[in-house]
Scaffold this active site. Structure first.
Site, PDB file in Angstrom:
ATOM      1  N   LYS A  38      11.113  -3.554 -11.181  1.00  0.00           N
ATOM      2  CA  LYS A  38      11.563  -4.182  -9.924  1.00  0.00           C
ATOM      3  C   LYS A  38      11.837  -5.662 -10.144  1.00  0.00           C
ATOM      4  O   LYS A  38      12.863  -6.199  -9.704  1.00  0.00           O
ATOM      5  CB  LYS A  38      10.501  -3.980  -8.823  1.00  0.00           C
ATOM      6  CG  LYS A  38      10.429  -2.539  -8.310  1.00  0.00           C
ATOM      7  CD  LYS A  38       9.235  -2.288  -7.391  1.00  0.00           C
ATOM      8  CE  LYS A  38       9.144  -0.800  -7.036  1.00  0.00           C
ATOM      9  NZ  LYS A  38       8.020  -0.435  -6.166  1.00  0.00           N
ATOM     10  N   GLN A  42       2.403  -2.897  -4.353  1.00  0.00           N
ATOM     11  CA  GLN A  42       2.601  -1.649  -5.080  1.00  0.00           C
ATOM     12  C   GLN A  42       1.459  -0.677  -4.786  1.00  0.00           C
ATOM     13  O   GLN A  42       0.285  -1.039  -4.849  1.00  0.00           O
ATOM     14  CB  GLN A  42       2.690  -1.944  -6.592  1.00  0.00           C
ATOM     15  CG  GLN A  42       3.064  -0.744  -7.438  1.00  0.00           C
ATOM     16  CD  GLN A  42       4.476  -0.207  -7.183  1.00  0.00           C
ATOM     17  OE1 GLN A  42       5.371  -0.936  -6.780  1.00  0.00           O
ATOM     18  NE2 GLN A  42       4.664   1.079  -7.411  1.00  0.00           N
ATOM     19  N   ASP A  57       9.804  -2.593   1.872  1.00  0.00           N
ATOM     20  CA  ASP A  57       9.485  -1.209   1.504  1.00  0.00           C
ATOM     21  C   ASP A  57       9.713  -0.268   2.694  1.00  0.00           C
ATOM     22  O   ASP A  57       9.820   0.949   2.525  1.00  0.00           O
ATOM     23  CB  ASP A  57       8.001  -1.105   1.099  1.00  0.00           C
ATOM     24  CG  ASP A  57       7.801  -0.906  -0.394  1.00  0.00           C
ATOM     25  OD1 ASP A  57       8.708  -0.360  -1.048  1.00  0.00           O
ATOM     26  OD2 ASP A  57       6.740  -1.305  -0.891  1.00  0.00           O
TER      27      ASP A  57
END
Ligand code: GUN
Length: 291
Positions: free
Chosen positions: A53, A97, A120
């Site tokens: 990412k 995460q 997200d």
């Protein structure tokens, strides 16, 4: 006849190039898109995802900040970091995460992220907005799947779609996005009685079960579009160490009309949509600041 291959790498290159242009234009106006990533613990898969990412951000001209914490960190430290990032107007996206270690209340962490920076799309408010068809950040994997279907001109309106898997990250939002796009959606999962009866009549199948080669050729309608969200590492036998999806690719591609491979299908598109959400968040921040 062999199915069309839905190439997520090629589509990602194309979309990321557009995003790099948008990021450069925002940077020229003094608003460089910026994503903050929080990684807790030493899970090797999470570390690889985060590294990918961050690298993708750098390549697209998006600034990235990485905050790493040990497995046994006091959750209060992570909450403090999230609060500081929420308050920092130069940060446009915040990603924690998952999974987190057991001392964390994962829901509370996701709720602590500002809705406006939740790139997200996991915050309950973004989930609610998505289900009402309001402007929201869409979760990256299902959003990437929709982009792949659109780019391949797979008709969604009026289609029968089956989603296998009901996770908060993929299955449920996938079903909502397909519904919003006009598909008739069935969500199958571990309790579904005759799963193959559902998949066999589907024009679109999205497999997100987390079981290697779960979807077999005799479970697919000829000509259907099959999207494979699975990433499984095989443990045993001659293929140990190899990555494979939730779809028995070699056999299903002889029946399906279109199919996404693993790797090189949905995976790269997930990161691409994270970049897209971060650029969109920066664009909204710039507009709000009158820039
Ligand atoms: N863990 C597995 N997939 C994801 C994702 O898309 N976002 C975050 N934050 N964690 C994940």
């Amino acid at each position: 006849m062999s199915a069309r291959i839905l190439d997520g790498n090629a589509l990602s290159v194309q979309v990321r190039s557009q995003l790099a242009d948008a990021a450069a234009a925002l940077s020229a106006r003094g608003v460089q898109p910026c994503l903050a990533v929080i990684l807790v613990g030493g899970d090797p898969a999470s570390a690889v995802y985060v590294r990918n990412k961050v690298a993708a951000c750098e390549k697209a001209g998006i600034k990235s900040l990485k905050f790493e914490y040990p497995q046994d960190v006091d959750p209060a430290r992570v909450f403090e970091r999230i609060a500081a990032l929420n308050a920092d107007s130069s940060v446009h996206g915040i990603l924690v995460q998952l999974p987190l270690p057991p001392q964390f209340d994962e829901k509370a962490v996701l709720e602590a992220i500002s809705v406006a920076k939740d790139v997200d799309g996991f915050h309950a408010e973004n989930v609610g907005r998505l289900s009402q068809g309001q402007e929201a950040f869409f979760p990256c994997t299902p959003h990437g799947v929709m982009k792949m279907l659109e780019a391949a001109e797979v008709p969604v309106k009026g289609a029968d779609a089956v989603v296998i898997g009901r996770s908060n990250i993929v299955g449920k939002p996938m079903a909502v996005l397909l519904t919003n796009a006009g598909a008739t959606v069935t969500v199958c999962h571990s309790q579904t009685r005759d799963l193959a009866a559902h998949t066999r009549r589907a024009d679109i199948v999205v497999a997100a079960v987390g079981r290697p080669r779960f979807l077999k050729a005799d479970m697919v309608k000829p000509g259907a579009a099959v999207i494979d969200v699975g990433i499984n590492r095989l443990r045993d036998g001659a293929e140990a160490g190899k990555l494979c999806g939730d779809v028995d690719f070699d056999a299903v591609k002889e029946v399906a009309g279109a199919i996404s491979p693993v790797p090189g299908g949905v995976g790269p598109m997930t990161i691409t949509m994270l970049l897209a959400n971060t650029v969109e968040s920066a664009r909204r921040a710039a507009a709000k600041a009158g820039l």
